[in-house]
Design a protein around this motif. Structure first.
Motif, PDB file in Angstrom:
ATOM      1  N   THR A  33     109.445  20.362  57.709  1.00  0.00           N
ATOM      2  CA  THR A  33     109.954  19.157  57.053  1.00  0.00           C
ATOM      3  C   THR A  33     110.225  19.410  55.585  1.00  0.00           C
ATOM      4  O   THR A  33     111.237  18.951  55.033  1.00  0.00           O
ATOM      5  CB  THR A  33     108.959  18.003  57.232  1.00  0.00           C
ATOM      6  N   LYS A  34     109.360  20.158  54.937  1.00  0.00           N
ATOM      7  CA  LYS A  34     109.574  20.506  53.530  1.00  0.00           C
ATOM      8  C   LYS A  34     110.872  21.279  53.353  1.00  0.00           C
ATOM      9  O   LYS A  34     111.668  21.006  52.437  1.00  0.00           O
ATOM     10  CB  LYS A  34     108.405  21.360  53.011  1.00  0.00           C
ATOM     11  N   ILE A  35     111.098  22.260  54.234  1.00  0.00           N
ATOM     12  CA  ILE A  35     112.304  23.085  54.133  1.00  0.00           C
ATOM     13  C   ILE A  35     113.556  22.245  54.386  1.00  0.00           C
ATOM     14  O   ILE A  35     114.553  22.344  53.655  1.00  0.00           O
ATOM     15  CB  ILE A  35     112.226  24.254  55.131  1.00  0.00           C
ATOM     16  N   VAL A  36     113.497  21.397  55.405  1.00  0.00           N
ATOM     17  CA  VAL A  36     114.654  20.563  55.742  1.00  0.00           C
ATOM     18  C   VAL A  36     114.983  19.608  54.603  1.00  0.00           C
ATOM     19  O   VAL A  36     116.154  19.423  54.234  1.00  0.00           O
ATOM     20  CB  VAL A  36     114.384  19.790  57.051  1.00  0.00           C
ATOM     21  N   ASN A  37     113.966  19.016  54.015  1.00  0.00           N
ATOM     22  CA  ASN A  37     114.200  18.038  52.955  1.00  0.00           C
ATOM     23  C   ASN A  37     114.735  18.674  51.673  1.00  0.00           C
ATOM     24  O   ASN A  37     115.395  18.001  50.868  1.00  0.00           O
ATOM     25  CB  ASN A  37     112.915  17.274  52.646  1.00  0.00           C
ATOM     26  N   ALA A  38     114.467  19.955  51.498  1.00  0.00           N
ATOM     27  CA  ALA A  38     114.921  20.643  50.284  1.00  0.00           C
ATOM     28  C   ALA A  38     116.181  21.469  50.507  1.00  0.00           C
ATOM     29  O   ALA A  38     116.703  22.073  49.568  1.00  0.00           O
ATOM     30  CB  ALA A  38     113.803  21.557  49.761  1.00  0.00           C
ATOM     31  N   TYR A  41     121.455  24.938  51.306  1.00  0.00           N
ATOM     32  CA  TYR A  41     122.064  26.233  51.583  1.00  0.00           C
ATOM     33  C   TYR A  41     123.563  26.092  51.845  1.00  0.00           C
ATOM     34  O   TYR A  41     124.007  25.146  52.501  1.00  0.00           O
ATOM     35  CB  TYR A  41     121.394  26.878  52.800  1.00  0.00           C
ATOM     36  N   GLU A  42     124.323  27.033  51.352  1.00  0.00           N
ATOM     37  CA  GLU A  42     125.761  27.052  51.584  1.00  0.00           C
ATOM     38  C   GLU A  42     126.035  27.146  53.080  1.00  0.00           C
ATOM     39  O   GLU A  42     125.537  28.037  53.773  1.00  0.00           O
ATOM     40  CB  GLU A  42     126.384  28.253  50.874  1.00  0.00           C
ATOM     41  N   GLY A  43     126.801  26.202  53.610  1.00  0.00           N
ATOM     42  CA  GLY A  43     127.156  26.215  55.017  1.00  0.00           C
ATOM     43  C   GLY A  43     126.178  25.520  55.935  1.00  0.00           C
ATOM     44  O   GLY A  43     126.468  25.332  57.126  1.00  0.00           O
ATOM     45  N   TRP A  44     125.015  25.112  55.414  1.00  0.00           N
ATOM     46  CA  TRP A  44     124.053  24.376  56.243  1.00  0.00           C
ATOM     47  C   TRP A  44     124.548  22.953  56.451  1.00  0.00           C
ATOM     48  O   TRP A  44     124.980  22.296  55.515  1.00  0.00           O
ATOM     49  CB  TRP A  44     122.683  24.367  55.569  1.00  0.00           C
ATOM     50  N   MET A  45     124.455  22.465  57.700  1.00  0.00           N
ATOM     51  CA  MET A  45     124.985  21.154  58.040  1.00  0.00           C
ATOM     52  C   MET A  45     123.899  20.141  58.415  1.00  0.00           C
ATOM     53  O   MET A  45     123.946  18.993  57.976  1.00  0.00           O
ATOM     54  CB  MET A  45     125.987  21.281  59.183  1.00  0.00           C
ATOM     55  N   SER A  46     122.938  20.550  59.222  1.00  0.00           N
ATOM     56  CA  SER A  46     121.865  19.625  59.603  1.00  0.00           C
ATOM     57  C   SER A  46     120.716  20.390  60.230  1.00  0.00           C
ATOM     58  O   SER A  46     120.889  21.500  60.738  1.00  0.00           O
ATOM     59  CB  SER A  46     122.368  18.565  60.594  1.00  0.00           C
ATOM     60  N   SER A  47     119.527  19.782  60.202  1.00  0.00           N
ATOM     61  CA  SER A  47     118.350  20.318  60.881  1.00  0.00           C
ATOM     62  C   SER A  47     117.600  19.162  61.523  1.00  0.00           C
ATOM     63  O   SER A  47     117.433  18.107  60.899  1.00  0.00           O
ATOM     64  CB  SER A  47     117.415  21.046  59.910  1.00  0.00           C
ATOM     65  N   THR A  48     117.141  19.379  62.748  1.00  0.00           N
ATOM     66  CA  THR A  48     116.387  18.348  63.465  1.00  0.00           C
ATOM     67  C   THR A  48     115.124  18.986  64.033  1.00  0.00           C
ATOM     68  O   THR A  48     115.202  19.885  64.879  1.00  0.00           O
ATOM     69  CB  THR A  48     117.232  17.732  64.587  1.00  0.00           C
ATOM     70  N   VAL A  49     113.975  18.520  63.569  1.00  0.00           N
ATOM     71  CA  VAL A  49     112.684  19.103  63.926  1.00  0.00           C
ATOM     72  C   VAL A  49     112.096  18.377  65.135  1.00  0.00           C
ATOM     73  O   VAL A  49     112.051  17.147  65.175  1.00  0.00           O
ATOM     74  CB  VAL A  49     111.705  19.028  62.742  1.00  0.00           C
ATOM     75  N   THR A 227     114.826  14.546  60.924  1.00  0.00           N
ATOM     76  CA  THR A 227     116.162  15.124  60.826  1.00  0.00           C
ATOM     77  C   THR A 227     116.753  14.834  59.443  1.00  0.00           C
ATOM     78  O   THR A 227     116.380  13.867  58.783  1.00  0.00           O
ATOM     79  CB  THR A 227     117.098  14.568  61.931  1.00  0.00           C
ATOM     80  N   ARG A 228     117.672  15.708  59.057  1.00  0.00           N
ATOM     81  CA  ARG A 228     118.401  15.500  57.796  1.00  0.00           C
ATOM     82  C   ARG A 228     119.691  16.290  57.875  1.00  0.00           C
ATOM     83  O   ARG A 228     119.725  17.400  58.410  1.00  0.00           O
ATOM     84  CB  ARG A 228     117.575  15.965  56.598  1.00  0.00           C
ATOM     85  N   ALA A 229     120.755  15.707  57.327  1.00  0.00           N
ATOM     86  CA  ALA A 229     122.052  16.374  57.287  1.00  0.00           C
ATOM     87  C   ALA A 229     122.450  16.630  55.839  1.00  0.00           C
ATOM     88  O   ALA A 229     121.947  15.967  54.910  1.00  0.00           O
ATOM     89  CB  ALA A 229     123.105  15.532  57.991  1.00  0.00           C
ATOM     90  N   ALA A 230     123.326  17.578  55.628  1.00  0.00           N
ATOM     91  CA  ALA A 230     123.800  17.885  54.276  1.00  0.00           C
ATOM     92  C   ALA A 230     124.389  16.619  53.638  1.00  0.00           C
ATOM     93  O   ALA A 230     125.114  15.862  54.285  1.00  0.00           O
ATOM     94  CB  ALA A 230     124.848  18.991  54.330  1.00  0.00           C
ATOM     95  N   GLY A 231     124.059  16.415  52.377  1.00  0.00           N
ATOM     96  CA  GLY A 231     124.563  15.251  51.671  1.00  0.00           C
ATOM     97  C   GLY A 231     123.648  14.046  51.725  1.00  0.00           C
ATOM     98  O   GLY A 231     123.861  13.069  50.979  1.00  0.00           O
ATOM     99  N   GLU A 232     122.646  14.090  52.595  1.00  0.00           N
ATOM    100  CA  GLU A 232     121.713  12.943  52.675  1.00  0.00           C
ATOM    101  C   GLU A 232     120.596  13.085  51.650  1.00  0.00           C
ATOM    102  O   GLU A 232     120.162  14.199  51.372  1.00  0.00           O
ATOM    103  CB  GLU A 232     121.112  12.861  54.087  1.00  0.00           C
TER     104      GLU A 232
END
Length: 232
Positions: A33-38, A41-49, A227-232
């Protein structure tokens, strides 16, 4: 929230972590969650844990713009000197699997759109199937079009099949199955049907899969927790 489709052509990365204690699963979720919230990265779009239910561990469903963007992340100081060492301390296995979406099936009510996120109450079933080089496409077809009868199964919501491209922590070709169900009860009712009472289409698909796999599939069930997506 992230969506899964064949048309988007994203690189889909599934990071699978197993562990041996519930407390370590909690730590994995905390670190992820820490990594997703921070993430910036160039080209990263979303992460869902996802948190493991039947087995201890986590699953991170990540969408990237390209393999080049992902490899830049893997080559970075943070990944090699912070991320990997932390996860290595609290896991029994790490598999970082790169894939492309090969097949999507949903109930008519979902209209072919597969959404993933903690705002939903999906009971998620996940499987990794190691396959022969020549059998990969047949397993994709067996898991995908060969199981279109899923739409007739009570409690089914959505099903995604992914073609394995390359991986860290897993050798050879592989295929991934990712399915959403209304509940554990609905999923258990489907998986517990005796072999002699199963739909012939299901039996045929299973026979095709068995003919091409090279080892024991990894199967687990999960709940999406973040979950978090780029730009959020």
């Amino acid at each position: 929230m992230p969506f899964i489709s064949v048309e988007d052509k994203h690189l889909t990365v599934l990071n699978l972590f197993t562990s041996d204690e519930p407390a370590k699963q909690d730590r994995l979720i905390e670190e992820m969650t820490k990594i997703v919230n921070a993430a910036t990265y160039e080209g990263w779009m979303s992460s869902t844990v996802h948190a493991g239910i039947d087995g201890i561990g986590t699953l991170n469903f990540i969408q990237w713009r390209s393999g080049e963007d992902l490899e830049a992340r893997y080559a970075g100081e943070e990944f090699n000197h912070r991320t990997l060492p932390v996860f290595s301390e609290i896991t029994t296995s790490i598999r970082l699997m790169q894939n492309e979406v090969a097949y999507v099936l949903t109930t008519p009510a979902l209209g072919g759109k597969v959404e993933i996120g903690p705002n939903r109450d999906d009971y998620t079933a996940f499987g990794v199937f190691p396959v022969t080089d020549e059998g990969q496409e047949d397993v994709i077809d067996a898991l995908g079009a060969g199981q279109e009868f899923f739409t007739e199964v009570p409690g089914f919501r959505a099903h995604v099949v992914l073609r394995g491209l390359r991986a860290r922590g897993l050798d050879g070709k592989f295929v991934i199955s990712y399915s959403q169900w209304d509940s554990k009860e609905a999923y258990d009712a489907y998986t517990s049907v005796p072999a002699d009472q199963q739909d012939p289409r299901r039996v045929a698909a299973q026979n095709r899969i068995r003919a091409a796999i090279t080892g024991q599939p990894y199967l687990n069930t999960y709940k999406v927790v973040h979950t978090r997506a780029a730009g959020e």
